[in-house]
Enzyme design. Sequence first.
Site, mmCIF file in Angstrom:
data_model
loop_
_atom_site.group_PDB
_atom_site.id
_atom_site.type_symbol
_atom_site.label_atom_id
_atom_site.label_comp_id
_atom_site.label_asym_id
_atom_site.label_seq_id
_atom_site.Cartn_x
_atom_site.Cartn_y
_atom_site.Cartn_z
ATOM 1 N N TYR A 70 0.982 -1.165 -0.058
ATOM 2 C CA TYR A 70 -0.046 -0.109 -0.023
ATOM 3 C C TYR A 70 0.889 1.240 0.031
ATOM 4 O O TYR A 70 1.153 1.767 0.970
ATOM 5 C CB TYR A 70 -1.039 0.283 1.147
ATOM 6 C CG TYR A 70 -1.978 -1.035 1.380
ATOM 7 C CD1 TYR A 70 -2.269 -1.890 0.063
ATOM 8 C CD2 TYR A 70 -2.735 -1.217 2.399
ATOM 9 C CE1 TYR A 70 -3.288 -2.841 0.156
ATOM 10 C CE2 TYR A 70 -3.695 -2.100 2.585
ATOM 11 C CZ TYR A 70 -3.982 -2.912 1.328
ATOM 12 O OH TYR A 70 -5.125 -3.853 1.527
ATOM 13 N N GLY A 228 -18.579 -1.282 -0.462
ATOM 14 C CA GLY A 228 -18.738 -1.088 -2.150
ATOM 15 C C GLY A 228 -17.240 -0.616 -2.710
ATOM 16 O O GLY A 228 -16.875 -1.062 -3.874
ATOM 17 N N PHE A 230 -14.753 0.994 -4.923
ATOM 18 C CA PHE A 230 -14.796 2.088 -6.035
ATOM 19 C C PHE A 230 -16.236 2.438 -6.515
ATOM 20 O O PHE A 230 -16.254 3.098 -7.224
ATOM 21 C CB PHE A 230 -13.864 1.783 -7.075
ATOM 22 C CG PHE A 230 -12.223 1.432 -6.621
ATOM 23 C CD1 PHE A 230 -11.822 2.888 -6.044
ATOM 24 C CD2 PHE A 230 -11.642 0.441 -6.497
ATOM 25 C CE1 PHE A 230 -10.600 2.918 -5.560
ATOM 26 C CE2 PHE A 230 -10.257 0.540 -5.870
ATOM 27 C CZ PHE A 230 -9.690 1.506 -5.478
#
Length: 296
Positions: A70, A228, A230
Amino acid sequence: MCTPRRTRVIDVTTQRWSLGGDLDVARIGYGAMKLTGWPRGERPDRDTALAVLRRAVELGVNHIDTSHYYARDGVAANELIREALHPYPDGLVIATKVGALVEGSDIALPDAAKTGLTPDNLRRGVEANLLSLGVDRLDLVNLRMGDLEQGGTSLTGPLETLLALREEGLIRHLGVSNVTAEEFAQAREVAPIACVQNLYNLARRDDDPLIDTCAEAGIAYVPFFPVGGFQPVTAEHLDGIAARHHASVPQVALAWLLARSPNILLIPGTGSVAHLEENVAAGELTLSAEDIAALS
């Protein structure tokens, strides 16, 4: 428009789970990916990112999900976590992942070119997480497999590599991520599994049987993209239920996950302190049986 529930400065994360049988965690945690804008999207400035992490711990969050990959444009989640929270408070559990990717930029490679599942690169990933977080042992390492649609890569070898690193004392618990039910069953034959981290939310419920299997075995299920990702989650009756509870749609989606099964642990990510507080406050939202039936 509904005003989202705001949390008070109390431990609202009273729902708990024993991760791996010995790590007591609040069921509402925090996912650090959005602090870097990886793999795409906006990210907060550094001071805001540090403030989000510190506020999460203030609110009782003690389960943070991250990874060495990340990272984007010189901003890395693990380094932000270390700057914000090290020396780490007692009871803070940091879950990391290694797998198909070696570095964050590898996400653009075709699956066949991703080399993160080799023994050398799995060790490299574990050592990168140890170094960047500033710890001697990782609380939980998830083996993140490649795209489900691609398949074809057995998790036995990679999991055996991580099991050996666990025996060296570098890892406390092992989990698996982005796996099918069949792969999960295979993983349990190789090593003790503390959690599964897969895509699941109100609109994406393919893993319903797997969640129940994990619950029966006392294994945590950690849904990524719980609201959800993106593509914000939508479902029939969701807006109406949110309005009745004076809550936001994401808060209802998170509360539904908490109600779905006691082994579900949430790691919603955000780069905003206000949004973090709204996510944590979802733990105070109790959906009625009628609400849950309407969302089924």
